[in-house]
Design an enzyme around this catalytic site. Structure first.
Site, PDB file in Angstrom:
ATOM      1  N   GLY A 142     -10.251   5.240  22.217  1.00  0.00           N
ATOM      2  CA  GLY A 142     -11.311   6.439  21.437  1.00  0.00           C
ATOM      3  C   GLY A 142     -10.170   7.784  22.820  1.00  0.00           C
ATOM      4  O   GLY A 142     -11.386   8.032  21.784  1.00  0.00           O
ATOM      5  N   ASP A 189     -10.936  14.993  14.519  1.00  0.00           N
ATOM      6  CA  ASP A 189      -9.545  13.885  15.422  1.00  0.00           C
ATOM      7  C   ASP A 189      -8.206  15.587  15.509  1.00  0.00           C
ATOM      8  O   ASP A 189      -7.985  15.816  16.232  1.00  0.00           O
ATOM      9  CB  ASP A 189      -9.009  12.968  15.333  1.00  0.00           C
TER      10      ASP A 189
END
Length: 456
Positions: A142, A189
């Site tokens: 994660g 991200d």
């Protein structure tokens, strides 16, 4: 001049690590690398599973990263070799890149970055590169190890061919090209990997992509703790089912508000069209959806479409056989989580009395929502979050896609050593397997810098 990734000297504190990579590269390829490319992992402080719904998120880059030692070649070959012998080497031609969507390998993510760069630049041939890869971002935890690979490969391909793209262009392109491997993320991200700035978190907003510095409380530290349960989101359909559930819930809300629903796929887009507040959208969710799961038949009836039409307007390739959808829960999570992000940013900006307590409450509420409404946690991760809270964290939550991976906890700077000792004793030393992974699994981190090229 466009805001492009910087070209820098190797930091003195990191010289030993880069020298080791350089030596390995010389042993492997018989020549010096031309340069190094680096892309960091990230920790999302709050705003989980809402970027692909169009809502802002609040991550920071971490010090852990992916580095490519690289030299260009004129024969159009891409060669990946990993410093970790667990990961096998791979070679292909730059003009013939195939990325299967089953059984994901580590280098598939790097290939996404290369293929995406080729398509973005509208090239069918280009210079290739040889590289040795080292990563310190824990995999499937994660912390965006896969997106760091994508971003680093795209940056490497750009540098190898002398192309120039801004950080924003690179982030947009990398967010799109990760779809080659079958994951439908939203762009957080990749955005933080390129746009991060040392010492500050970032509010990342979408459509258009933009970032704003967020100053975190000076007297707190963020601690990452890995549950040691690996979660590879490309290897299962859990992630994409949630994306589809959000899409269907958006479309039903749109139809119930007399909008042309087929082209509306994101909660944020719907809110913008309805000119409503987040609180008003939460109210609409409560009034529109029942809490029991919806069948595909029921959804087709509400939207007045056939199963075939639903497949083309709402489903994805790997969710065609899903028969049950939790729409109330997913919509409720997204709108409430988007509200928590706004409150987190506002609380940081005000920096008034009680700031750290309020931020902690928001983080913990985020975890509860991810666990109960989005159902993307894991029993070990829930246990770890509770241990972190009992060990003195002001707030703690899962970070990343979930289904395992890491928790992030906000801790007073004066309490960090005591906190680390308690979590070590209560979580890691209670398991023989986890006890061997403490050093790489439990660490404090500060906001790190974004992707860069380093001179040899």
């Amino acid at each position: 001049m466009a805001d492009v990734p910087p070209v820098e000297k190797i930091p003195e504190a990191k010289k030993e690590r880069f020298d080791k990579l350089r030596s390995t590269f010389i042993s492997k390829y018989g020549t010096e690398p031309d340069y190094f490319a680096r892309a960091p992992g990230r920790v999302n402080l709050i705003g989980e599973h809402i970027d692909y719904c169009g809502y802002a998120v609040l991550p920071m880059a971490i010090e852990q990263d992916v580095i490519f030692a690289t030299s260009s070649n004129a024969d159009g070959k891409i060669t990946f070799s990993n410093l970790n012998p667990v990961y096998k080497d791979f070679e292909c031609d730059v003009s013939d890149i195939t990325i299967p969507k089953d059984n994901p390998q580590w280098y598939f993510y790097a290939l996404c970055g290369v293929k995406g760069m080729m398509e973005h630049m509208k090239k069918t041939t280009a210079l290739g590169f040889n590289c040795v890869v080292e990563g310190t971002v824990p995999p499937s935890a994660g912390l965006s190890s896969s997106s760091a690979l994508v971003c680093c490969a795209a940056l490497t391909m750009m540098q190898a061919n002398g192309w120039s793209l801004s950080k924003q262009e690179l982030a947009d392109m990398c967010a799109h090209c990760e779809h080659y491997i079958g994951t439908e993320g939203g762009g957080m991200d990749q955005a933080i990997s390129f746009m991060a700035k040392h010492g500050t978190a970032k509010l990342i907003e979408f459509n258009p992509l933009r970032s704003t510095d967020v100053k975190l409380p000076f007297d707190t530290v963020f601690v990452i703790s890995n549950s040691c349960v690996q979660a590879n989101k490309a290897a299962s359909s859990n992630f994409n089912i949630r994306v589809v559930e959000c899409r269907i819930a958006t479309q039903i809300l749109a139809k119930s508000n007399s909008l042309e629903w087929k082209g509306i796929k994101k909660f944020a887009e719907l809110q913008s069209l309805l000119l409503t507040t987040l609180d008003e959208m939460i109210d609409k969710v409560n009034k529109t959806f029942h809490k029991e799961p919806y069948t595909k038949t029921e959804i087709c009836s509400i939207l007045e479409v056939t199963p075939e039409e639903l497949a083309s307007t709402s489903l994805s390739e790997n969710t065609l056989n899903v028969e049950s959808f939790k729409l109330y829960q997913r919509a409720s999570h997204v709108y409430n989580e988007a509200k928590r992000v706004v409150e987190f940013k506002q609380t940081c900006d005000l920096n008034a009395s009680g700031t750290v307590e309020k931020l902690g409450e928001l983080m913990t509420a985020s975890h509860d929502s991810c666990r109960d409404l989005y159902e993307c946690s894991h029993p070990d991760l829930d246990n770890l979050v509770q241990i972190c809270l009992k060990s003195g964290a002001l707030g703690s939550r899962l970070t990343g896609a979930g289904w395992g991976g890491c928790a992030v906890s906000m801790v007073r700077a004066t309490d960090v050593l005591n906190f680390l000792a308690k979590v070590r004793d209560e979580y890691y030393l209670k398991s023989e397997e986890r006890s061997t992974k403490i050093l790489e699994s439990l660490f404090a981190t500060e906001p790190g810098a974004g992707a860069a090229i380093y001179k040899v």
